[in-house]
Write an enzyme that holds these catalytic residues in place. Sequence first.
Site, PDB file in Angstrom:
ATOM      1  N   ASP A 196       0.832  -1.179   0.000  1.00  0.00           N
ATOM      2  CA  ASP A 196       0.000   0.000   0.000  1.00  0.00           C
ATOM      3  C   ASP A 196       0.884   1.253   0.000  1.00  0.00           C
ATOM      4  OD1 ASP A 196      -2.811   1.010   0.453  1.00  0.00           O
ATOM      5  OD2 ASP A 196      -1.790   1.948   2.157  1.00  0.00           O
ATOM      6  N   GLU A 219       1.431   0.252  -4.900  1.00  0.00           N
ATOM      7  CA  GLU A 219       0.967   1.539  -5.394  1.00  0.00           C
ATOM      8  C   GLU A 219       2.183   2.457  -5.483  1.00  0.00           C
ATOM      9  OE1 GLU A 219      -3.493   2.314  -3.832  1.00  0.00           O
ATOM     10  OE2 GLU A 219      -1.999   2.384  -2.254  1.00  0.00           O
TER      11      GLU A 219
END
Length: 674
Positions: free
Chosen positions: A356, A385
């Site tokens: 993340d 990400e």
Amino acid sequence: MKRTFKAGLVLSAVLAGTVATQAQTQPLPRYMESEYASWPTYGGQDLELKVDASGTHFTLWSPKAEAVQVLIYDTDRNTAPVDTLQMKRGQNGTWVASVPQQLYGKFYTFRVTVGGQQLAETPGVWAKAVGTNGERAAIIDFATTDPQGWDRDHGPAIENITDAVIYEMHHRDFSMHPSSGIVNKGKFLALTEPQTRSVLGDATGIDHLKELGVTHVHILPSYDYNSVDESNLASNQYNWGYDPYNYNAPEGSYSTNPADPSVRVREMKEMVKALHDAGIGVVMDVVYNHTANNDDSNFSLTAPGYYYRHRADGSYSDASGCGNETASERQQMRDFIVNSVKYWANEYHIDGFRFDLMAIHDIETMNEVAAELKKINPSIFVYGEGWTAGDSPLPAEKRALKENVDKMTGIAVFSDDIRDAVKGHYSNAADRGFATGKPGNEETVKIGIVASTAHPQVDYRKGNNSKFAYAGAPTEIINYVSCHDDLTLTDKLAASMPGSTEAQRQRAARLAQTIVFTSQGTPFMFAGEEVFRDKKGVHNSYKSPDSVNAIDWTLKNKNAEQFDYYRELIKLRKSHPAFRMTTARDIAKNIVFDKITSPNVVSYSIRNNANGDEWKEIKLVFNGSDAPFVAKVPRGEWLVIARDGRIKADGLGTSKGGTIVVEPTSALILARRQ
Ligand code: CA
């Protein structure tokens, strides 16, 4: 991750305790940011708890502490300690204490005194087993948590990440709906139940995944997170789980008994084992970039300040948008991340990790993560990400950004390029994309097709998002058109195609996913889109009720043709290595775009039996406009794979080529062996 902000359980955790566990009221001690690099670090693998023949050994890293205690308990909460051990200074900033007994069945916390202040109790940062709400760490014998056959368990072997087909799911979304036919709804065990059927007789659960053909399930955060009160599961709380509390223990609300620390461990392993037995790998969503709490986090209560980045005024910097950001560039934090993923890979046989807000971490840390995991199992892959949610004190050139992906080895990033180009901008619900008739996205779709690698026919200056070929290889790119964040594809199409019929929207979804699944790179899909699930238009459903988030499995019957399309699309990709090239050079050599001037049409060929494919040439024409497009295909013996909203991996029929009409909002795929 979308914003979870600080929601929390801090108060209830404090109120629940009969012991004095009041969080400190004075501010925590602060240090100069430049000072942390000189703190001694501890590289040992035995941090916090080790049980062996000589007894139970505690080792806490806390260089600035003035005193540390270990409190021993009989139960997981609401009781007074049965023993308190005074720790002594150990090596490299650690504190140590031992007892000659093996304290299996007991619980413990640490209590650190620093800056003259006794901090609140903490289970530490390395608790591998915890009781209710993760308040206390537990001492369990991990050998007793292994399912039968665990020593021989392994996930699917894959050579490259591009061979994976990733299915992103939340435990509750997948099994909670009354129609699921699953007994252990919302639990790890939901993914262990064989032969479950919906109320209308369709396969659900693990059988559904096998039928669909995905290779890997990506589970949303499944470590112990903060927001769901595990002492009150009957209240049906929902959260995505991007609010980490104990990084190295499973979340209790997904177990059948959060109060028994062994249960969540065993049940998560049983889930992994059942998926592995079905030939499916397990990817964990990991959120080391921030913690749910600031001064009350386990990081802060063991070594205040060290694990986080701060602003010049000493406040927490906030690249996560959730109140803080961790500091992976500091050795002890880097080691924590690396050792934590290694632990999940070794103890739980996890096959991949999704980071993340990965760009909050530094490139060096991510490279170490990937290298260490490959040593455990070469099939493990890592993606994340490649962005942050806010600015960070970490210089941009050090961040694990999308644009820096080629400075990393064994790391892939999500392509927001293909995502936004195909379906329209993520943050503007009404915006359309290539698949829904908005011109101007053609070049960015081509960028997606070549996985953001350099290609002589792709002009990156015309790209909507990135303006250069940032990927050095297709193995660095994850392609998708939706995930748990933002509107589901179903909702996005509804919002951007006012006045359309559901049939038209399903057609657009098929075209969008056909682009994703035939592009170079690794395809990724959000659970339930294969049955055209929606989330009632809620874009940030991180704490929405099950009525928004749960997949209604009667949709599989209603949208059976949609499901069949996805299944054949996945089968096509898995059967043909041409869609799974591994080098930029191969892509540049084998992919040839046709010169098309019509808006919303992209046409290309994959040539030369690419990547060892049995097909000499594959012709793909995507028509995202609302007018038919007349394609000119060379004469030959073509197999028709997809046409007019239908697809079959083994072929729908044959064609001699020539002039072929590609209907509005559809893909034409042809293949020939000669
Ligand atoms: Ca929890």
